[in-house]
Design an enzyme around this catalytic site. Structure first.
Site, PDB file in Angstrom:
ATOM      1  N   ASN A   8      42.798  47.496  39.768  1.00  0.00           N
ATOM      2  CA  ASN A   8      43.529  47.134  41.360  1.00  0.00           C
ATOM      3  C   ASN A   8      43.532  45.908  41.259  1.00  0.00           C
ATOM      4  O   ASN A   8      42.253  44.904  41.260  1.00  0.00           O
ATOM      5  CB  ASN A   8      43.100  47.911  42.662  1.00  0.00           C
ATOM      6  N   SER A  33      39.997  46.240  32.994  1.00  0.00           N
ATOM      7  CA  SER A  33      39.905  47.978  32.906  1.00  0.00           C
ATOM      8  C   SER A  33      41.194  48.739  32.548  1.00  0.00           C
ATOM      9  O   SER A  33      42.469  47.255  31.511  1.00  0.00           O
ATOM     10  CB  SER A  33      41.275  48.751  34.290  1.00  0.00           C
ATOM     11  N   GLU A 106      30.757  45.352  43.523  1.00  0.00           N
ATOM     12  CA  GLU A 106      31.460  45.368  44.112  1.00  0.00           C
ATOM     13  C   GLU A 106      31.657  47.385  44.406  1.00  0.00           C
ATOM     14  O   GLU A 106      32.886  46.892  43.179  1.00  0.00           O
ATOM     15  CB  GLU A 106      32.287  45.039  45.027  1.00  0.00           C
ATOM     16  N   CYS A 140      39.394  49.020  47.919  1.00  0.00           N
ATOM     17  CA  CYS A 140      37.658  48.976  48.441  1.00  0.00           C
ATOM     18  C   CYS A 140      38.027  49.137  49.646  1.00  0.00           C
ATOM     19  O   CYS A 140      37.466  49.242  50.175  1.00  0.00           O
ATOM     20  CB  CYS A 140      37.284  48.193  47.009  1.00  0.00           C
ATOM     21  N   GLU A 326      29.929  38.536  46.215  1.00  0.00           N
ATOM     22  CA  GLU A 326      30.723  37.528  45.690  1.00  0.00           C
ATOM     23  C   GLU A 326      31.442  36.142  46.267  1.00  0.00           C
ATOM     24  O   GLU A 326      31.513  36.184  47.503  1.00  0.00           O
ATOM     25  CB  GLU A 326      32.031  38.756  44.489  1.00  0.00           C
TER      26      GLU A 326
END
Length: 368
Positions: A8, A33, A106, A140, A326
Protein backbone atom coordinates in the site's frame (compact mmCIF):
# COMPACT_ATOMS: atom_id res chain seq x y z
CA UNK A 1 20.63 0.18 5.25
CA UNK A 2 17.79 -2.17 4.34
CA UNK A 3 14.25 -0.85 3.77
CA UNK A 4 11.30 -3.24 3.46
CA UNK A 5 8.15 -1.83 1.87
CA UNK A 6 4.46 -2.81 1.89
CA UNK A 7 2.13 -2.94 -1.12
CA UNK A 8 0.00 0.00 0.00
CA UNK A 9 1.35 3.44 -0.98
CA UNK A 10 4.49 1.68 -2.29
CA UNK A 11 6.34 4.72 -3.61
CA UNK A 12 5.21 7.20 -0.94
CA UNK A 13 6.31 4.98 1.95
CA UNK A 14 9.56 4.09 0.18
CA UNK A 15 10.49 7.74 -0.33
CA UNK A 16 9.78 8.52 3.34
CA UNK A 17 12.51 6.04 4.24
CA UNK A 18 14.91 6.52 1.32
CA UNK A 19 15.22 10.32 1.69
CA UNK A 20 16.58 10.49 5.26
CA UNK A 21 18.72 7.39 4.74
CA UNK A 22 20.47 8.93 1.73
CA UNK A 23 20.65 12.37 3.35
CA UNK A 24 22.53 10.83 6.27
CA UNK A 25 25.12 9.43 3.85
CA UNK A 26 24.10 5.78 3.68
CA UNK A 27 23.88 3.30 0.84
CA UNK A 28 20.42 1.81 0.70
CA UNK A 29 18.84 -1.41 -0.51
CA UNK A 30 15.06 -1.49 -0.83
CA UNK A 31 12.90 -4.59 -1.04
CA UNK A 32 9.49 -3.51 -2.34
CA UNK A 33 6.38 -5.63 -1.88
CA UNK A 34 6.15 -8.46 -4.37
CA UNK A 35 2.61 -7.21 -5.03
CA UNK A 36 3.64 -3.67 -6.02
CA UNK A 37 7.32 -3.35 -6.99
CA UNK A 38 7.18 -1.32 -10.21
CA UNK A 39 7.00 2.25 -8.90
CA UNK A 40 10.02 1.75 -6.61
CA UNK A 41 12.04 0.22 -9.46
CA UNK A 42 11.16 3.18 -11.69
CA UNK A 43 12.09 5.63 -8.94
CA UNK A 44 15.54 4.07 -8.52
CA UNK A 45 16.18 4.44 -12.26
CA UNK A 46 15.09 8.08 -12.16
CA UNK A 47 17.32 8.76 -9.14
CA UNK A 48 20.34 7.40 -11.01
CA UNK A 49 19.49 9.44 -14.08
CA UNK A 50 19.29 12.53 -11.84
CA UNK A 51 22.86 11.97 -10.64
CA UNK A 52 22.72 9.59 -7.67
CA UNK A 53 25.89 7.46 -7.89
CA UNK A 54 25.34 3.94 -9.18
CA UNK A 55 24.94 1.41 -6.39
CA UNK A 56 24.00 3.91 -3.68
CA UNK A 57 20.31 3.04 -4.10
CA UNK A 58 19.48 -0.55 -5.04
CA UNK A 59 16.07 -2.21 -5.39
CA UNK A 60 15.75 -5.97 -4.97
CA UNK A 61 12.24 -7.35 -5.58
CA UNK A 62 11.31 -10.65 -3.97
CA UNK A 63 9.18 -12.34 -1.35
CA UNK A 64 9.40 -11.18 2.21
CA UNK A 65 9.76 -14.67 3.64
CA UNK A 66 12.83 -15.37 1.50
CA UNK A 67 14.45 -12.25 0.03
CA UNK A 68 13.46 -10.00 2.92
CA UNK A 69 14.65 -12.45 5.54
CA UNK A 70 18.00 -12.96 3.78
CA UNK A 71 18.57 -9.23 3.57
CA UNK A 72 17.94 -8.46 7.23
CA UNK A 73 19.99 -11.49 8.28
CA UNK A 74 23.13 -10.16 6.60
CA UNK A 75 25.51 -8.70 9.22
CA UNK A 76 26.65 -5.91 6.88
CA UNK A 77 23.15 -4.40 7.22
CA UNK A 78 23.43 -1.96 10.12
CA UNK A 79 19.87 -0.66 10.12
CA UNK A 80 16.54 -2.11 9.03
CA UNK A 81 13.43 0.00 8.52
CA UNK A 82 10.19 -1.83 7.74
CA UNK A 83 6.52 -1.12 7.28
CA UNK A 84 4.65 -4.39 7.77
CA UNK A 85 2.26 -6.34 9.96
CA UNK A 86 3.08 -6.85 13.63
CA UNK A 87 3.86 -10.57 13.26
CA UNK A 88 6.38 -9.81 10.51
CA UNK A 89 7.86 -7.01 12.60
CA UNK A 90 8.41 -9.35 15.54
CA UNK A 91 10.06 -12.02 13.41
CA UNK A 92 12.38 -9.65 11.56
CA UNK A 93 13.08 -7.61 14.69
CA UNK A 94 14.45 -10.72 16.40
CA UNK A 95 16.84 -11.30 13.49
CA UNK A 96 17.96 -7.66 13.42
CA UNK A 97 18.48 -7.72 17.17
CA UNK A 98 20.69 -10.79 16.93
CA UNK A 99 22.98 -8.77 14.65
CA UNK A 100 22.90 -5.82 17.07
CA UNK A 101 21.69 -3.60 14.23
CA UNK A 102 19.27 -0.68 14.54
CA UNK A 103 15.57 -1.21 13.86
CA UNK A 104 12.63 1.02 12.98
CA UNK A 105 9.23 -0.59 12.41
CA UNK A 106 5.85 0.85 11.53
CA UNK A 107 3.52 -2.07 12.11
CA UNK A 108 -0.20 -2.82 12.44
CA UNK A 109 -2.93 -0.41 13.40
CA UNK A 110 -6.57 -0.30 14.43
CA UNK A 111 -7.23 3.42 14.55
CA UNK A 112 -10.13 4.64 16.71
CA UNK A 113 -12.12 7.71 15.72
CA UNK A 114 -13.88 9.31 18.70
CA UNK A 115 -16.81 11.55 17.78
CA UNK A 116 -18.08 13.82 20.58
CA UNK A 117 -21.54 15.37 20.91
CA UNK A 118 -20.32 18.84 20.01
CA UNK A 119 -18.80 17.74 16.68
CA UNK A 120 -20.35 18.94 13.44
CA UNK A 121 -22.16 15.76 12.33
CA UNK A 122 -21.75 16.31 8.59
CA UNK A 123 -18.04 17.12 8.80
CA UNK A 124 -17.46 14.22 11.18
CA UNK A 125 -19.33 11.77 8.93
CA UNK A 126 -17.45 12.93 5.84
CA UNK A 127 -14.14 12.83 7.69
CA UNK A 128 -14.82 9.38 9.10
CA UNK A 129 -15.67 8.05 5.62
CA UNK A 130 -12.37 9.42 4.35
CA UNK A 131 -10.51 7.89 7.29
CA UNK A 132 -12.14 4.50 6.88
CA UNK A 133 -12.37 3.95 3.15
CA UNK A 134 -9.58 5.82 1.34
CA UNK A 135 -7.32 3.28 -0.39
CA UNK A 136 -10.08 0.71 0.26
CA UNK A 137 -9.15 0.74 3.94
CA UNK A 138 -5.69 -0.63 3.19
CA UNK A 139 -3.60 1.67 5.36
CA UNK A 140 -2.13 1.13 8.83
CA UNK A 141 -3.83 4.32 10.06
CA UNK A 142 -7.20 3.59 8.48
CA UNK A 143 -10.14 4.46 10.74
CA UNK A 144 -11.46 1.07 11.77
CA UNK A 145 -13.23 1.72 15.08
CA UNK A 146 -15.81 4.51 15.20
CA UNK A 147 -16.65 5.49 18.79
CA UNK A 148 -19.60 7.89 18.81
CA UNK A 149 -21.13 9.73 21.77
CA UNK A 150 -24.80 9.17 22.62
CA UNK A 151 -26.43 12.48 21.72
CA UNK A 152 -24.89 12.75 18.24
CA UNK A 153 -25.00 9.03 17.44
CA UNK A 154 -28.26 8.87 15.45
CA UNK A 155 -27.61 11.98 13.38
CA UNK A 156 -24.01 10.99 12.75
CA UNK A 157 -25.06 7.50 11.64
CA UNK A 158 -27.64 8.91 9.25
CA UNK A 159 -25.03 11.07 7.50
CA UNK A 160 -22.34 8.39 7.66
CA UNK A 161 -24.47 5.61 6.17
CA UNK A 162 -25.64 7.97 3.43
CA UNK A 163 -21.99 8.68 2.59
CA UNK A 164 -21.17 4.96 2.66
CA UNK A 165 -23.95 4.21 0.18
CA UNK A 166 -22.84 7.05 -2.07
CA UNK A 167 -19.34 5.56 -2.14
CA UNK A 168 -20.68 2.10 -2.98
CA UNK A 169 -22.91 3.14 -5.88
CA UNK A 170 -20.10 5.19 -7.44
CA UNK A 171 -17.54 2.38 -7.46
CA UNK A 172 -16.51 1.32 -10.95
CA UNK A 173 -13.59 0.70 -13.28
CA UNK A 174 -10.31 1.32 -11.44
CA UNK A 175 -9.14 3.70 -14.20
CA UNK A 176 -12.36 5.72 -14.15
CA UNK A 177 -11.56 9.01 -12.36
CA UNK A 178 -15.19 9.18 -11.18
CA UNK A 179 -14.89 5.88 -9.32
CA UNK A 180 -14.83 6.39 -5.55
CA UNK A 181 -13.03 3.28 -4.33
CA UNK A 182 -10.98 0.51 -5.94
CA UNK A 183 -10.37 -3.13 -5.21
CA UNK A 184 -8.36 -4.66 -2.40
CA UNK A 185 -4.90 -5.91 -3.30
CA UNK A 186 -5.73 -9.56 -4.12
CA UNK A 187 -8.38 -12.26 -4.09
CA UNK A 188 -6.58 -13.84 -1.15
CA UNK A 189 -6.97 -10.65 0.88
CA UNK A 190 -10.61 -10.32 -0.20
CA UNK A 191 -11.34 -13.84 1.06
CA UNK A 192 -9.67 -13.03 4.38
CA UNK A 193 -11.74 -9.85 4.79
CA UNK A 194 -14.98 -11.64 3.96
CA UNK A 195 -14.22 -14.50 6.35
CA UNK A 196 -13.58 -12.12 9.26
CA UNK A 197 -16.70 -10.07 8.51
CA UNK A 198 -18.99 -13.06 8.16
CA UNK A 199 -17.61 -14.79 11.25
CA UNK A 200 -18.35 -11.74 13.44
CA UNK A 201 -16.49 -13.28 16.35
CA UNK A 202 -18.45 -14.50 19.32
CA UNK A 203 -21.91 -13.85 17.94
CA UNK A 204 -21.74 -10.07 18.25
CA UNK A 205 -22.16 -7.42 15.62
CA UNK A 206 -24.76 -6.38 13.10
CA UNK A 207 -23.82 -5.63 9.49
CA UNK A 208 -25.68 -2.46 8.47
CA UNK A 209 -23.85 -1.85 5.18
CA UNK A 210 -21.79 -4.02 2.83
CA UNK A 211 -20.39 -7.29 4.06
CA UNK A 212 -20.27 -9.28 0.79
CA UNK A 213 -17.93 -9.38 -2.18
CA UNK A 214 -19.14 -7.18 -5.04
CA UNK A 215 -20.14 -8.94 -8.26
CA UNK A 216 -22.22 -7.90 -11.27
CA UNK A 217 -22.05 -4.57 -13.08
CA UNK A 218 -21.17 -1.18 -11.71
CA UNK A 219 -24.00 1.34 -11.61
CA UNK A 220 -21.42 3.97 -12.49
CA UNK A 221 -19.91 2.59 -15.69
CA UNK A 222 -21.07 -1.04 -16.15
CA UNK A 223 -17.69 -2.39 -15.05
CA UNK A 224 -17.81 -6.10 -14.17
CA UNK A 225 -16.79 -6.34 -10.50
CA UNK A 226 -16.13 -10.07 -10.82
CA UNK A 227 -12.95 -9.17 -12.73
CA UNK A 228 -11.31 -7.93 -9.55
CA UNK A 229 -11.21 -8.20 -5.76
CA UNK A 230 -13.90 -5.64 -4.93
CA UNK A 231 -15.36 -5.37 -1.43
CA UNK A 232 -17.85 -2.62 -0.56
CA UNK A 233 -17.52 -0.15 2.31
CA UNK A 234 -18.77 -2.20 5.24
CA UNK A 235 -20.22 -0.97 8.55
CA UNK A 236 -20.84 -3.21 11.56
CA UNK A 237 -22.46 -2.05 14.81
CA UNK A 238 -22.64 -3.55 18.31
CA UNK A 239 -19.36 -5.43 18.11
CA UNK A 240 -17.86 -6.69 21.36
CA UNK A 241 -14.43 -5.37 22.31
CA UNK A 242 -13.39 -9.04 22.54
CA UNK A 243 -14.32 -9.68 18.90
CA UNK A 244 -11.60 -10.05 16.26
CA UNK A 245 -13.30 -7.26 14.31
CA UNK A 246 -12.50 -4.92 17.20
CA UNK A 247 -9.09 -6.32 18.09
CA UNK A 248 -7.42 -7.40 14.85
CA UNK A 249 -6.32 -5.49 11.76
CA UNK A 250 -8.62 -6.36 8.84
CA UNK A 251 -6.83 -4.19 6.25
CA UNK A 252 -9.89 -3.56 4.14
CA UNK A 253 -12.92 -1.23 3.92
CA UNK A 254 -14.49 -2.42 7.17
CA UNK A 255 -15.37 -0.31 10.20
CA UNK A 256 -17.02 -1.23 13.50
CA UNK A 257 -19.06 1.25 15.53
CA UNK A 258 -19.80 1.60 19.24
CA UNK A 259 -21.51 4.34 21.19
CA UNK A 260 -20.42 5.84 24.50
CA UNK A 261 -21.71 8.27 27.12
CA UNK A 262 -18.86 9.90 29.07
CA UNK A 263 -15.51 11.18 27.87
CA UNK A 264 -13.48 8.67 29.87
CA UNK A 265 -15.55 5.83 28.47
CA UNK A 266 -14.71 7.01 24.97
CA UNK A 267 -11.00 7.11 25.83
CA UNK A 268 -11.21 3.66 27.41
CA UNK A 269 -12.78 2.21 24.26
CA UNK A 270 -10.19 3.94 22.08
CA UNK A 271 -7.41 2.34 24.13
CA UNK A 272 -9.07 -1.09 24.29
CA UNK A 273 -6.78 -2.47 21.61
CA UNK A 274 -3.23 -3.83 21.36
CA UNK A 275 -2.36 -1.36 18.58
CA UNK A 276 -1.49 2.32 18.94
CA UNK A 277 -0.55 3.87 15.62
CA UNK A 278 -3.20 6.45 14.63
CA UNK A 279 -6.36 7.91 16.14
CA UNK A 280 -8.90 10.61 15.34
CA UNK A 281 -10.95 13.00 17.48
CA UNK A 282 -13.93 15.06 16.34
CA UNK A 283 -14.91 17.90 18.67
CA UNK A 284 -15.23 21.69 18.68
CA UNK A 285 -13.84 21.89 22.22
CA UNK A 286 -10.10 22.58 21.92
CA UNK A 287 -9.45 21.77 25.59
CA UNK A 288 -11.13 18.41 25.21
CA UNK A 289 -9.20 17.76 22.01
CA UNK A 290 -5.86 18.25 23.75
CA UNK A 291 -6.96 16.32 26.85
CA UNK A 292 -8.22 13.31 24.92
CA UNK A 293 -5.30 13.36 22.48
CA UNK A 294 -2.93 13.12 25.46
CA UNK A 295 -4.88 10.19 26.95
CA UNK A 296 -5.22 8.13 23.77
CA UNK A 297 -2.39 5.62 23.39
CA UNK A 298 -1.37 6.35 19.81
CA UNK A 299 1.67 7.85 18.15
CA UNK A 300 -0.45 9.99 15.79
CA UNK A 301 -3.65 11.80 16.73
CA UNK A 302 -5.71 13.88 14.31
CA UNK A 303 -8.28 16.42 15.47
CA UNK A 304 -11.16 17.13 13.06
CA UNK A 305 -9.26 15.53 10.17
CA UNK A 306 -7.45 12.31 9.26
CA UNK A 307 -4.60 10.91 7.13
CA UNK A 308 -2.83 14.30 7.00
CA UNK A 309 0.93 13.91 6.93
CA UNK A 310 3.40 16.67 7.79
CA UNK A 311 6.83 15.47 6.61
CA UNK A 312 8.49 17.32 9.49
CA UNK A 313 6.46 15.71 12.28
CA UNK A 314 7.25 12.29 13.81
CA UNK A 315 5.34 9.29 12.45
CA UNK A 316 5.18 6.02 14.38
CA UNK A 317 3.25 3.92 16.83
CA UNK A 318 2.92 2.81 20.43
CA UNK A 319 2.18 -0.62 21.89
CA UNK A 320 2.19 -3.30 19.14
CA UNK A 321 2.23 -0.73 16.34
CA UNK A 322 5.99 -0.55 16.17
CA UNK A 323 9.20 1.06 17.38
CA UNK A 324 11.01 4.20 16.31
CA UNK A 325 9.78 7.13 14.24
CA UNK A 326 9.75 8.18 10.61
CA UNK A 327 9.69 11.75 9.24
CA UNK A 328 11.53 14.84 10.41
CA UNK A 329 14.76 15.06 12.39
CA UNK A 330 14.02 11.89 14.33
CA UNK A 331 14.05 9.85 11.12
CA UNK A 332 17.28 11.48 9.93
CA UNK A 333 19.02 10.89 13.25
CA UNK A 334 17.83 7.27 13.27
CA UNK A 335 19.98 6.72 10.16
CA UNK A 336 23.12 8.01 11.90
CA UNK A 337 25.34 6.97 14.79
CA UNK A 338 26.95 9.47 17.14
CA UNK A 339 30.67 9.38 17.82
CA UNK A 340 32.85 11.07 20.43
CA UNK A 341 36.39 12.19 19.52
CA UNK A 342 38.45 13.50 22.47
CA UNK A 343 41.53 15.62 21.62
CA UNK A 344 44.19 16.83 24.04
CA UNK A 345 45.13 20.36 22.95
CA UNK A 346 47.76 21.00 25.63
CA UNK A 347 51.41 21.57 24.70
CA UNK A 348 53.88 18.74 24.94
CA UNK A 349 55.39 20.33 28.09
CA UNK A 350 51.98 20.57 29.79
CA UNK A 351 51.14 17.04 28.74
CA UNK A 352 54.35 15.72 30.29
CA UNK A 353 53.59 17.50 33.56
CA UNK A 354 49.90 16.72 33.83
CA UNK A 355 49.38 13.38 32.12
CA UNK A 356 52.17 11.25 33.53
CA UNK A 357 49.93 9.14 35.73
CA UNK A 358 52.75 7.05 37.14
CA UNK A 359 55.24 9.88 37.80
CA UNK A 360 57.76 9.62 40.74
CA UNK A 361 56.80 13.01 42.20
CA UNK A 362 54.96 11.72 45.26
CA UNK A 363 51.76 13.59 44.39
CA UNK A 364 48.44 11.76 44.70
CA UNK A 365 46.32 11.57 41.55
CA UNK A 366 42.65 10.99 41.01
CA UNK A 367 41.25 9.24 37.97
CA UNK A 368 38.36 10.96 36.18
Amino acid sequence: MCLLQPFNHPLFIAVKKIAPALAAGNSVIVKPSELAPVSVLEFAEMAEEAGLPKGVLSVLPGYGATTGKELVSNPIIRKVDITAGTATGRELGAIVGSNLAMFTAELGGKAPIVVFNDADPVSAANGAAFACFVASGQTCISGTRLIVQDEIYDEFMRHFLHKVESIRIRMGHPLNPQSTMGSVISLKQLERIQAIVQRKGKGTGKIVAGGERMTGESALDKFDFSQGAFFPPTVITNVSTEDDLWREEVFGPVVVIKRFSEEQEGVRLANACKYGLGAGIWTQDLSRAHRVAADIEAGLVWVNTHHRNDPSSPWGGMKESGVGRENGLEAYEAYTQSKSTIVNIATAKETREVQDWFAYDGESRRYG
